[in-house]
Each structure stands twice: as structure tokens, then as C-alpha cells.
Design a protein around this motif. Structure first.
Motif, mmCIF file in Angstrom:
data_model
loop_
_atom_site.group_PDB
_atom_site.id
_atom_site.type_symbol
_atom_site.label_atom_id
_atom_site.label_comp_id
_atom_site.label_asym_id
_atom_site.label_seq_id
_atom_site.Cartn_x
_atom_site.Cartn_y
_atom_site.Cartn_z
ATOM 1 N N PHE A 1 40.399 -10.615 68.885
ATOM 2 C CA PHE A 1 40.878 -9.715 67.834
ATOM 3 C C PHE A 1 40.045 -8.450 67.896
ATOM 4 O O PHE A 1 38.829 -8.500 68.081
ATOM 5 C CB PHE A 1 40.751 -10.374 66.459
ATOM 6 C CG PHE A 1 41.596 -11.606 66.330
ATOM 7 C CD1 PHE A 1 42.956 -11.520 66.112
ATOM 8 C CD2 PHE A 1 41.022 -12.856 66.463
ATOM 9 C CE1 PHE A 1 43.745 -12.658 66.015
ATOM 10 C CE2 PHE A 1 41.789 -14.008 66.358
ATOM 11 C CZ PHE A 1 43.161 -13.908 66.138
ATOM 12 N N VAL A 2 40.721 -7.316 67.744
ATOM 13 C CA VAL A 2 40.042 -6.034 67.810
ATOM 14 C C VAL A 2 40.595 -5.129 66.707
ATOM 15 O O VAL A 2 41.791 -5.154 66.411
ATOM 16 C CB VAL A 2 40.208 -5.380 69.211
ATOM 17 C CG1 VAL A 2 41.662 -5.131 69.546
ATOM 18 C CG2 VAL A 2 39.391 -4.103 69.336
ATOM 19 N N ARG A 3 39.719 -4.366 66.118
ATOM 20 C CA ARG A 3 40.144 -3.428 65.066
ATOM 21 C C ARG A 3 41.133 -2.409 65.628
ATOM 22 O O ARG A 3 40.913 -1.864 66.711
ATOM 23 C CB ARG A 3 38.931 -2.689 64.484
ATOM 24 C CG ARG A 3 38.006 -3.562 63.673
ATOM 25 C CD ARG A 3 36.803 -2.747 63.166
ATOM 26 N NE ARG A 3 35.945 -3.583 62.359
ATOM 27 C CZ ARG A 3 36.114 -3.772 61.046
ATOM 28 N NH1 ARG A 3 37.086 -3.137 60.428
ATOM 29 N NH2 ARG A 3 35.303 -4.561 60.374
ATOM 30 N N ARG A 4 42.159 -2.122 64.850
ATOM 31 C CA ARG A 4 43.142 -1.100 65.281
ATOM 32 C C ARG A 4 42.484 0.264 65.417
ATOM 33 O O ARG A 4 42.943 1.099 66.194
ATOM 34 C CB ARG A 4 44.292 -1.020 64.276
ATOM 35 C CG ARG A 4 45.202 -2.231 64.333
ATOM 36 C CD ARG A 4 46.370 -2.064 63.423
ATOM 37 N NE ARG A 4 47.230 -1.018 63.969
ATOM 38 C CZ ARG A 4 48.502 -0.867 63.646
ATOM 39 N NH1 ARG A 4 49.065 -1.678 62.777
ATOM 40 N NH2 ARG A 4 49.213 0.097 64.164
ATOM 41 N N SER A 5 41.386 0.476 64.693
ATOM 42 C CA SER A 5 40.707 1.771 64.702
ATOM 43 C C SER A 5 39.699 1.900 65.842
ATOM 44 O O SER A 5 38.926 2.845 65.857
ATOM 45 C CB SER A 5 39.990 1.985 63.365
ATOM 46 O OG SER A 5 38.972 1.009 63.200
ATOM 47 N N TYR B 1 43.235 -8.506 58.875
ATOM 48 C CA TYR B 1 42.359 -9.490 59.523
ATOM 49 C C TYR B 1 40.909 -9.216 59.134
ATOM 50 O O TYR B 1 40.151 -10.113 58.828
ATOM 51 C CB TYR B 1 42.533 -9.445 61.042
ATOM 52 C CG TYR B 1 41.639 -10.417 61.776
ATOM 53 C CD1 TYR B 1 41.979 -11.762 61.855
ATOM 54 C CD2 TYR B 1 40.449 -10.006 62.362
ATOM 55 C CE1 TYR B 1 41.158 -12.668 62.513
ATOM 56 C CE2 TYR B 1 39.622 -10.905 63.027
ATOM 57 C CZ TYR B 1 39.989 -12.231 63.101
ATOM 58 O OH TYR B 1 39.173 -13.124 63.746
ATOM 59 N N TYR B 2 40.563 -7.944 59.192
ATOM 60 C CA TYR B 2 39.261 -7.513 58.686
ATOM 61 C C TYR B 2 39.482 -7.125 57.230
ATOM 62 O O TYR B 2 40.575 -6.733 56.853
ATOM 63 C CB TYR B 2 38.735 -6.332 59.502
ATOM 64 C CG TYR B 2 38.547 -6.667 60.961
ATOM 65 C CD1 TYR B 2 37.436 -7.388 61.395
ATOM 66 C CD2 TYR B 2 39.488 -6.295 61.916
ATOM 67 C CE1 TYR B 2 37.271 -7.710 62.736
ATOM 68 C CE2 TYR B 2 39.326 -6.621 63.254
ATOM 69 C CZ TYR B 2 38.220 -7.326 63.654
ATOM 70 O OH TYR B 2 38.062 -7.657 64.967
ATOM 71 N N THR B 3 38.472 -7.211 56.435
ATOM 72 C CA THR B 3 38.619 -6.922 55.016
ATOM 73 C C THR B 3 39.257 -5.568 54.775
ATOM 74 O O THR B 3 40.094 -5.412 53.898
ATOM 75 C CB THR B 3 37.232 -6.958 54.325
ATOM 76 O OG1 THR B 3 36.629 -8.219 54.604
ATOM 77 C CG2 THR B 3 37.360 -6.782 52.829
ATOM 78 N N PHE C 1 44.461 -6.089 66.114
ATOM 79 C CA PHE C 1 45.370 -6.503 67.172
ATOM 80 C C PHE C 1 44.853 -7.816 67.720
ATOM 81 O O PHE C 1 43.649 -7.965 67.956
ATOM 82 C CB PHE C 1 45.435 -5.475 68.302
ATOM 83 C CG PHE C 1 46.157 -4.211 67.955
ATOM 84 C CD1 PHE C 1 47.390 -4.232 67.323
ATOM 85 C CD2 PHE C 1 45.603 -2.983 68.278
ATOM 86 C CE1 PHE C 1 48.062 -3.057 67.011
ATOM 87 C CE2 PHE C 1 46.255 -1.810 67.979
ATOM 88 C CZ PHE C 1 47.491 -1.846 67.345
ATOM 89 N N ASP C 2 45.757 -8.756 67.911
ATOM 90 C CA ASP C 2 45.464 -9.989 68.628
ATOM 91 C C ASP C 2 45.859 -9.682 70.071
ATOM 92 O O ASP C 2 47.026 -9.439 70.358
ATOM 93 C CB ASP C 2 46.307 -11.124 68.049
ATOM 94 C CG ASP C 2 46.128 -12.458 68.759
ATOM 95 O OD1 ASP C 2 45.423 -12.524 69.780
ATOM 96 O OD2 ASP C 2 46.726 -13.443 68.287
ATOM 97 N N MET C 3 44.879 -9.636 70.966
ATOM 98 C CA MET C 3 45.138 -9.299 72.362
ATOM 99 C C MET C 3 44.955 -10.547 73.217
ATOM 100 O O MET C 3 44.092 -11.376 72.935
ATOM 101 C CB MET C 3 44.224 -8.167 72.829
ATOM 102 C CG MET C 3 44.448 -6.881 72.050
ATOM 103 S SD MET C 3 43.498 -5.475 72.671
ATOM 104 C CE MET C 3 44.443 -5.058 74.151
ATOM 105 N N ARG C 4 45.782 -10.665 74.263
ATOM 106 C CA ARG C 4 45.751 -11.853 75.110
ATOM 107 C C ARG C 4 45.822 -11.494 76.584
ATOM 108 O O ARG C 4 46.415 -10.485 76.966
ATOM 109 C CB ARG C 4 46.937 -12.769 74.799
ATOM 110 C CG ARG C 4 46.879 -13.419 73.454
ATOM 111 C CD ARG C 4 48.009 -14.392 73.271
ATOM 112 N NE ARG C 4 47.869 -15.125 72.024
ATOM 113 C CZ ARG C 4 48.626 -16.148 71.692
ATOM 114 N NH1 ARG C 4 49.587 -16.565 72.511
ATOM 115 N NH2 ARG C 4 48.437 -16.769 70.557
#
Length: 170
Positions: free
Chosen positions: A110-114, A136-138, A143-146
Motif C-alpha cells: 500500500f502506498v499513499r496516493r500523495s 487506508y491512512y487516517t 493505492f494497493d499495488m501488485r
């Protein structure tokens, strides 16, 4: 030159300069100890020739059936060591463990969109945006990346989902 080795309890006393980065998620001590005990092969420190920490990666294996995969819980590199390919080196290790030791279908994170720098790096490593996770973050979405591993030869795990999900749906 750097050395990638298993994270130890002593590393918890020396990784503050890495963890103080605003884009690095930090956890309570028990969380780190749990990962060291449960998935020690997935929790590695990157050190310079003097033994100073340059970065670390922590992950785990999780899921069931075709959802069995490696997960990147955290990866970070100290600011003075960024853009040297060290995150790539740690991601390669995590992917290799996920494939060879755990026989996973894919690796996710998971990575922040920002955080476009991280998103771009993951894309260059072969990851795709699988879905958006709302709040996902407060304070923001993720983004869930795979990235598919050889066990998922058809790359079914990488087919993006159109609709966003919430953390409780994961």
C-alpha cells in the motif's frame, strides 16, 4: 557498498533517523518484535560498511488460495541514501522470499496516493495499481499495488479492480 541482513532487536535502537521521515509509517515496538518473531526472513536492515542503518524492509506472507502472497508492510531508505537503488535491492529480496520460500502468487503493498515518487518507483519495478483503498491512512487514500510472481503465470492477480474499497473490506 551496503549489506542487507536480518533485522535484530538492537536495530530498534538505531533506526529513528530513518523512521522520522514523514512518508515512513511507524509502529509500536511490539509490532516490530512480532514481525521479527513471525517473519524474520522478511524483515531486513540495510547497513553501510560502518554498520549504520541505511534502510529497512519488513513484510509477511498472508492470504489463502490464489490470494496467497507476500506483503510489503514497510520499506524505507534514509534520505541521504535515496536514489541509489537501495529500495530496489530490498524489494528484490522480498520478492525472492515470497516466490522461493513461500510460493506466493504475487507481492502487494500500500502506498499513499500523495507519494508519486514511490508510485513511480514501484511501477518501474513492475507493480500495477490494483485498486484504491479509501482512507487506508487516517488522512488519505492509498493505492494497493501488485506484482505477479511466476506462480501466477497468467498475471490474474494484477488485473485492476474498478471500484475502490475501504480498509475493512481488505
Amino acid at each position: 557498498m551496503s549489506t542487507l541482513r536480518r533485522f535484530t532487536c538492537d536495530d530498534l535502537f538505531t533506526f529513528n533517523k530513518i523512521n522520522l521521515d514523514p512518508l515512513t509509517e511507524t509502529y509500536h515496538v511490539g509490532f516490530y518484535l512480532h514481525y521479527m518473531a513471525r517473519w524474520p526472513d522478511y524483515f531486513c536492515a540495510l547497513t553501510d560498511p560502518n554498520g549504520s542503518q541505511m534502510g529497512y524492509v519488513m513484510g509477511k506472507a498472508e492470504g489463502h488460495g490464489k490470494e496467497w502472497h507476500g506483503h510489503v508492510t514497510a520499506i524505507t531508505v534514509a534520505p541521504e541514501f535515496r536514489r541509489l537503488g537501495l529500495a530496489h535491492q530490498m524489494m528484490d529480496l522480498l520478492e525472492e522470499i515470497s516466490e522461493k520460500q513461500y510460493n506466493g502468487f504475487f507481492v502487494d503493498l500500500f502506498v499513499r496516493r500523495s507519494n508519486p515518487v514511490a508510485i513511480d518507483m514501484y511501477k518501474k519495478l513492475g507493480y500495477v495499481i490494483y485498486r484504491t483503498v479509501i482512507k487506508y491512512y487516517t488522512d488519505e487514500d492509498a493505492f494497493d499495488m501488485r506484482k505477479a510472481l511466476p506462480r501466477d503465470a497468467a498475471k490474474e492477480s494484477m488485473v485492476p479492480l474498478e471500484d475502490p474499497v475501504y480498509p475493512e473490506d481488505l
